[in-house]
Structure formats: C-alpha cells, structure tokens
Design a protein around this motif. Structure first.
Motif, PDB file in Angstrom:
ATOM      1  N   ASN A 191       0.857  -1.177   0.000  1.00  0.00           N
ATOM      2  CA  ASN A 191       0.000   0.000   0.000  1.00  0.00           C
ATOM      3  C   ASN A 191       0.896   1.231   0.000  1.00  0.00           C
ATOM      4  OD1 ASN A 191      -2.039   1.792   0.233  1.00  0.00           O
ATOM      5  ND2 ASN A 191      -3.006   0.827   1.996  1.00  0.00           N
ATOM      6  N   LEU A 241      14.554   4.117 -12.000  1.00  0.00           N
ATOM      7  CA  LEU A 241      13.559   3.209 -11.440  1.00  0.00           C
ATOM      8  C   LEU A 241      12.134   3.706 -11.666  1.00  0.00           C
ATOM      9  CD1 LEU A 241      15.275   2.353  -8.053  1.00  0.00           C
ATOM     10  CD2 LEU A 241      15.062   0.882 -10.016  1.00  0.00           C
ATOM     11  N   MET A 242      11.896   4.956 -11.352  1.00  0.00           N
ATOM     12  CA  MET A 242      10.544   5.495 -11.474  1.00  0.00           C
ATOM     13  C   MET A 242      10.272   5.908 -12.921  1.00  0.00           C
ATOM     14  SD  MET A 242       9.765   5.055  -8.425  1.00  0.00           S
ATOM     15  CE  MET A 242       8.113   5.678  -8.417  1.00  0.00           C
ATOM     16  N   PRO A 243       8.988   6.070 -13.287  1.00  0.00           N
ATOM     17  CA  PRO A 243       8.677   6.526 -14.642  1.00  0.00           C
ATOM     18  C   PRO A 243       9.290   7.895 -14.927  1.00  0.00           C
ATOM     19  CG  PRO A 243       6.700   5.747 -13.560  1.00  0.00           C
ATOM     20  CD  PRO A 243       7.769   5.750 -12.532  1.00  0.00           C
ATOM     21  N   TRP A 282       7.674  11.105 -13.477  1.00  0.00           N
ATOM     22  CA  TRP A 282       7.366  11.074 -12.040  1.00  0.00           C
ATOM     23  C   TRP A 282       7.750  12.394 -11.384  1.00  0.00           C
ATOM     24  CZ3 TRP A 282       4.637   7.307  -9.826  1.00  0.00           C
ATOM     25  CH2 TRP A 282       4.555   7.289  -8.447  1.00  0.00           C
ATOM     26  N   ASP A 287      -7.627  -3.302 -11.564  1.00  0.00           N
ATOM     27  CA  ASP A 287      -8.910  -2.896 -12.143  1.00  0.00           C
ATOM     28  C   ASP A 287      -8.986  -1.378 -12.338  1.00  0.00           C
ATOM     29  OD1 ASP A 287      -8.949  -2.324  -9.513  1.00  0.00           O
ATOM     30  OD2 ASP A 287     -10.627  -3.629  -9.005  1.00  0.00           O
ATOM     31  N   LYS A 320     -12.876   5.623  -6.171  1.00  0.00           N
ATOM     32  CA  LYS A 320     -11.832   4.808  -6.811  1.00  0.00           C
ATOM     33  C   LYS A 320     -12.023   4.806  -8.323  1.00  0.00           C
ATOM     34  CE  LYS A 320      -9.657   0.301  -6.107  1.00  0.00           C
ATOM     35  NZ  LYS A 320      -8.293   0.640  -5.725  1.00  0.00           N
ATOM     36  N   PRO A 321     -10.959   5.102  -9.078  1.00  0.00           N
ATOM     37  CA  PRO A 321     -11.090   5.129 -10.539  1.00  0.00           C
ATOM     38  C   PRO A 321     -10.985   3.723 -11.136  1.00  0.00           C
ATOM     39  CG  PRO A 321      -8.884   5.805  -9.910  1.00  0.00           C
ATOM     40  CD  PRO A 321      -9.589   5.443  -8.642  1.00  0.00           C
ATOM     41  N   TYR A 322     -12.106   3.186 -11.566  1.00  0.00           N
ATOM     42  CA  TYR A 322     -12.088   1.871 -12.193  1.00  0.00           C
ATOM     43  C   TYR A 322     -11.991   2.023 -13.705  1.00  0.00           C
ATOM     44  CZ  TYR A 322     -13.333  -0.444  -7.850  1.00  0.00           C
ATOM     45  OH  TYR A 322     -13.321  -0.921  -6.577  1.00  0.00           O
ATOM     46  N   ALA A 323     -11.283   1.093 -14.357  1.00  0.00           N
ATOM     47  CA  ALA A 323     -11.155   1.114 -15.812  1.00  0.00           C
ATOM     48  C   ALA A 323     -12.463   0.700 -16.451  1.00  0.00           C
ATOM     49  CB  ALA A 323     -10.053   0.171 -16.245  1.00  0.00           C
ATOM     50  N   GLU A 330     -13.482  -0.611 -19.845  1.00  0.00           N
ATOM     51  CA  GLU A 330     -13.145  -1.193 -21.157  1.00  0.00           C
ATOM     52  C   GLU A 330     -11.949  -0.541 -21.807  1.00  0.00           C
ATOM     53  OE1 GLU A 330     -12.975  -3.975 -23.576  1.00  0.00           O
ATOM     54  OE2 GLU A 330     -14.463  -3.980 -21.997  1.00  0.00           O
ATOM     55  N   LEU A 369       3.930   8.687   1.558  1.00  0.00           N
ATOM     56  CA  LEU A 369       4.006   7.258   1.245  1.00  0.00           C
ATOM     57  C   LEU A 369       3.002   6.829   0.193  1.00  0.00           C
ATOM     58  CD1 LEU A 369       4.519   5.775   4.797  1.00  0.00           C
ATOM     59  CD2 LEU A 369       6.168   5.835   2.964  1.00  0.00           C
ATOM     60  N   GLY A 370       1.970   7.645  -0.041  1.00  0.00           N
ATOM     61  CA  GLY A 370       0.969   7.271  -1.028  1.00  0.00           C
ATOM     62  C   GLY A 370       0.018   6.210  -0.530  1.00  0.00           C
ATOM     63  N   TYR A 371      -0.205   6.193   0.782  1.00  0.00           N
ATOM     64  CA  TYR A 371      -1.079   5.195   1.392  1.00  0.00           C
ATOM     65  C   TYR A 371      -2.528   5.405   0.960  1.00  0.00           C
ATOM     66  CZ  TYR A 371      -3.187   2.555   5.241  1.00  0.00           C
ATOM     67  OH  TYR A 371      -3.904   1.680   5.983  1.00  0.00           O
ATOM     68  N   GLU A 372      -3.206   4.320   0.632  1.00  0.00           N
ATOM     69  CA  GLU A 372      -4.633   4.406   0.327  1.00  0.00           C
ATOM     70  C   GLU A 372      -5.413   3.669   1.398  1.00  0.00           C
ATOM     71  OE1 GLU A 372      -5.789   3.245  -3.591  1.00  0.00           O
ATOM     72  OE2 GLU A 372      -4.274   4.514  -4.514  1.00  0.00           O
ATOM     73  N   THR A 373      -6.621   4.156   1.673  1.00  0.00           N
ATOM     74  CA  THR A 373      -7.437   3.534   2.712  1.00  0.00           C
ATOM     75  C   THR A 373      -7.795   2.102   2.312  1.00  0.00           C
ATOM     76  OG1 THR A 373      -8.406   5.718   2.935  1.00  0.00           O
ATOM     77  CG2 THR A 373      -9.409   3.945   4.199  1.00  0.00           C
ATOM     78  N   VAL A 374      -7.614   1.182   3.266  1.00  0.00           N
ATOM     79  CA  VAL A 374      -7.899  -0.224   2.992  1.00  0.00           C
ATOM     80  C   VAL A 374      -9.407  -0.427   2.935  1.00  0.00           C
ATOM     81  CG1 VAL A 374      -7.555  -2.579   3.807  1.00  0.00           C
ATOM     82  CG2 VAL A 374      -5.765  -0.892   4.099  1.00  0.00           C
ATOM     83  N   PRO A 403     -10.355  -3.628 -17.164  1.00  0.00           N
ATOM     84  CA  PRO A 403     -11.492  -4.263 -16.490  1.00  0.00           C
ATOM     85  C   PRO A 403     -11.217  -5.737 -16.205  1.00  0.00           C
ATOM     86  CG  PRO A 403     -11.963  -3.881 -18.801  1.00  0.00           C
ATOM     87  CD  PRO A 403     -10.654  -3.234 -18.539  1.00  0.00           C
TER      88      PRO A 403
END
Lengths: 166, 185
Positions: free
Chosen positions: A113, B146-148, B151, A122, B180-183, B185, B162-167, A126
């Motif tokens: 994390n 190492l990084m893009p 960056w 995702d 949350k950004p979902y892809a 298609e 740290l870039g921590y995201e909530t679990v 997808p």
C-alpha cells in the motif's frame, strides 16, 4: 454415404446451439498471455506444469504475443511504471478478451500500500475474475479459471453487438 | 609477481592530499573517510590508483536522508548536512573495503560525478538522483532509472508522502468505490 458414416463411426447426428458450440470452443482453448509480474507467476507456471496440468482445459500454451491470446493473467503486483505497458497489452488483444487478476497484489495492492504500486489492476483494465491469496495455490488459480469458463459459457451471441468487444 | 605492501589509507591521504580528509570513523574495524563534496573524485582516484591501496572496485554508492523533523531533535544531530552520500570501495588485491562519505547541503544538491573513474557509477548515480534528487555534475545521462520518466518528486526522501490508500472493508466499500477510478473497457 457409407464411407462417411463408417469414418465417423456411425455416431449419428448431434444437435446443439451455436452459443454452446462457440463457447465450448472458447473455453476449450483459452490461450493465456505469457505474462508474469512477480512471485504469483511461479504459481501460475506450476499450474501449467505436469503436477496440476492446465492443459486439461486447453490452456497449457502461453502466447508471447497479445494478438494471439484470449486471456491475460495479471500475476503479481503492478507498479505504476508497468501500468501503461499492461494497458497497451490489453488494448492489443483481440476480442473477446478476458482478464484474471491473480493474487492480492494485482487485485487490491495487497501489502504494497504505497506510492509505487497500483492499488488494484482494475484501475487500468477491467477484470473478470479475482483470485485471492498471497500467492494463490494452483488449485485456487484453476478454480478462478473455471469460474471464468463458467462465465464464458453463459455468454450469448445476441449480446455481442450490444456489448461490443467484450 | 611481487605485490607491494599494503598501505594505510589515512597516512597516504596526509602525504598525497593534505587537508582533504575531514575526519575518520571506525565501526567494527571498518574505516570510513569523510571528505568535502568537491574532493570526492580526487579522493577516490587516490584510493584507486595508489600502489599499496588499489581500491579498484566500486561496489556501491548509497545516499541517506537525515531529515531533521523525522529525527525529532534539531539540526540533523551530529550530521552537518541533510543528505549523506557514501561510496563503498573494495580492494580486490588486498581483500579489504573502505567507505568514503560526504555530506550534501539541501540548498546545493550537487555532487561531482565519478563516472569518469568507474563506468559502473552511471546507474548508481542515476538511482540516487531518482530516489533522493541529488544531481551529479558531469554525468553523461542523468535520467530516472527506477521510477517513470514523468514522475514528480524523489520517493526515498523522508518528507515524501508514502501514497497510502485507505484499505477497503465491508463497512467503507461504498465510500471508497465512489472515488476509486475503475477502468471502463
């Protein structure tokens, strides 16, 4: 006539729907992309090796080109640097294409994390099936693949146009 | 072939480069030499090219961030500057190791490159630039390794988020799914 029937062993006639025939063909030879990112790939390899023998489902052949593969198994954590590569590979795959997210890291980031790891593949492509585990045992991966097969068997030709390239 | 007798690094410095050595540090019988940033290339060259020393292998370059607020007490403690960079050398002839350490100020984050002495320093210095943001003057190809490429920031600094995201749990899954950004298609 007699020649043909004897060559076919006098099996007679089998009738089925086009849906079933097409889906049978798809599930029977769903070639995965040759794509391993981390330790999950070791389990993926052992799934394809003699002990668990993924060729029982026609899936022993990993294609090194996305244009020849139907399934991408994201086996391992996806770094932010790798993310555009995965998206490009997915875009190059021919429809119908399927995505299996293998393991905790690919599914949700897992223990990583932090800034460098994408929190779930995702967000980029997808996903059809998630397989939990760190790493998942070959039985779990096979279960995930069979779940995907079940999903594919439920697809209908009439939805192709509606759903587009899915 | 006669191998010349091994020399002491500190006395060699006093003879050949007087005034360059800022101090020494011994930990578990391993010697560390402290020098100023501008003196790093000639100090390393002396260690590599002097008969009796022959530290001919650059095994690593490492950088440390002694970020003061993270340490909890003022002025970097006993460190004169925020960043420390150490060069780890190995003498394959005498089978012994030495470190050369220098401190880089936050206001002037520049070190002279040692790619002129060892080609192997190329990627090591690129990694330090990528992770710490220390630039190396004269480096032939100072890009991220190492990084893009695009960056922002330098992740190994102590003040880098740290870039921590909530679990995600069942009680907050709806809340997270809204953002949350979902892809698609």
């Amino acid at each position: 006539m007699g020649v043909i029937s004897s060559k076919l062993g006098d099996l007679g006639v089998v009738t089925t729907t086009l849906d079933t025939a097409v889906n049978w063909a798809r599930t029977g030879a769903m070639w995965p992309l040759l794509f391993g990112l981390a330790c999950c790939a070791i389990e993926m390899m052992s799934t394809q090796a003699s002990e668990y023998d993924l060729s029982r489902f026609g899936m022993e052949l990993n294609r090194a080109s996305p244009r020849q593969s139907d399934l991408i198994i994201v086996a391992g954590r996806v770094t932010r640097k790798m993310a555009p590569v995965i998206r490009q590979l997915y875009d190059q795959m021919a429809a119908p294409r399927y995505v299996l997210s293998m393991g905790d890291c690919a599914s949700c980031g897992g223990v990583y994390n932090n800034y460098a790891i994408v929190q779930g593949v995702d967000e980029i492509i997808p996903v059809d099936v998630y397989v939990a585990g760190c790493p998942p045992r070959p039985e779990q991966l096979i279960h995930g693949i069979l779940t995907l097969h079940e999903r594919v068997r439920g697809e209908r030709l009439k939805n192709w146009v509606v759903e587009g390239a899915r | 072939m006669q191998i010349p007798a091994a020399l002491d690094a500190v006395t060699t410095f006093e003879e050949k480069l007087p005034g360059v050595l800022q101090g020494t540090h011994v930990f578990r019988d391993e010697l560390t030499l402290l020098v100023q940033p501008v003196d790093v290339p000639r100090a390393l060259q002396l260690l590599r090219d002097t008969k009796g020393l022959v530290y001919n292998y650059l095994s690593d370059i490492s950088a440390v961030d002694y970020y003061e607020p993270a340490r909890g007490y003022g002025d970097y403690g006993d460190r004169p500057e925020r960043f420390g960079v150490s060069y780890h050398l190995l003498s394959m002839l005498y089978n012994r190791r030495i470190r050369v350490k220098t401190y880089v100020s936050e206001d002037n984050l520049v070190l002279p490159t040692v790619t002129t002495l060892w080609e192997a320093a190329n990627w090591l210095e690129r990694e330090i630039f990528d992770m710490m943001g220390i630039r190396f003057e004269g480096h032939p190809n100072l890009r991220r390794v190492l990084m893009p490429e695009d960056w922002e920031g330098h992740p190994h600094r102590r003040d880098y988020p740290l870039g921590y995201e909530t679990v995600m749990f069942s009680f907050n899954v709806d809340e997270i799914n809204r953002h949350k950004p979902y892809a698609k298609e």
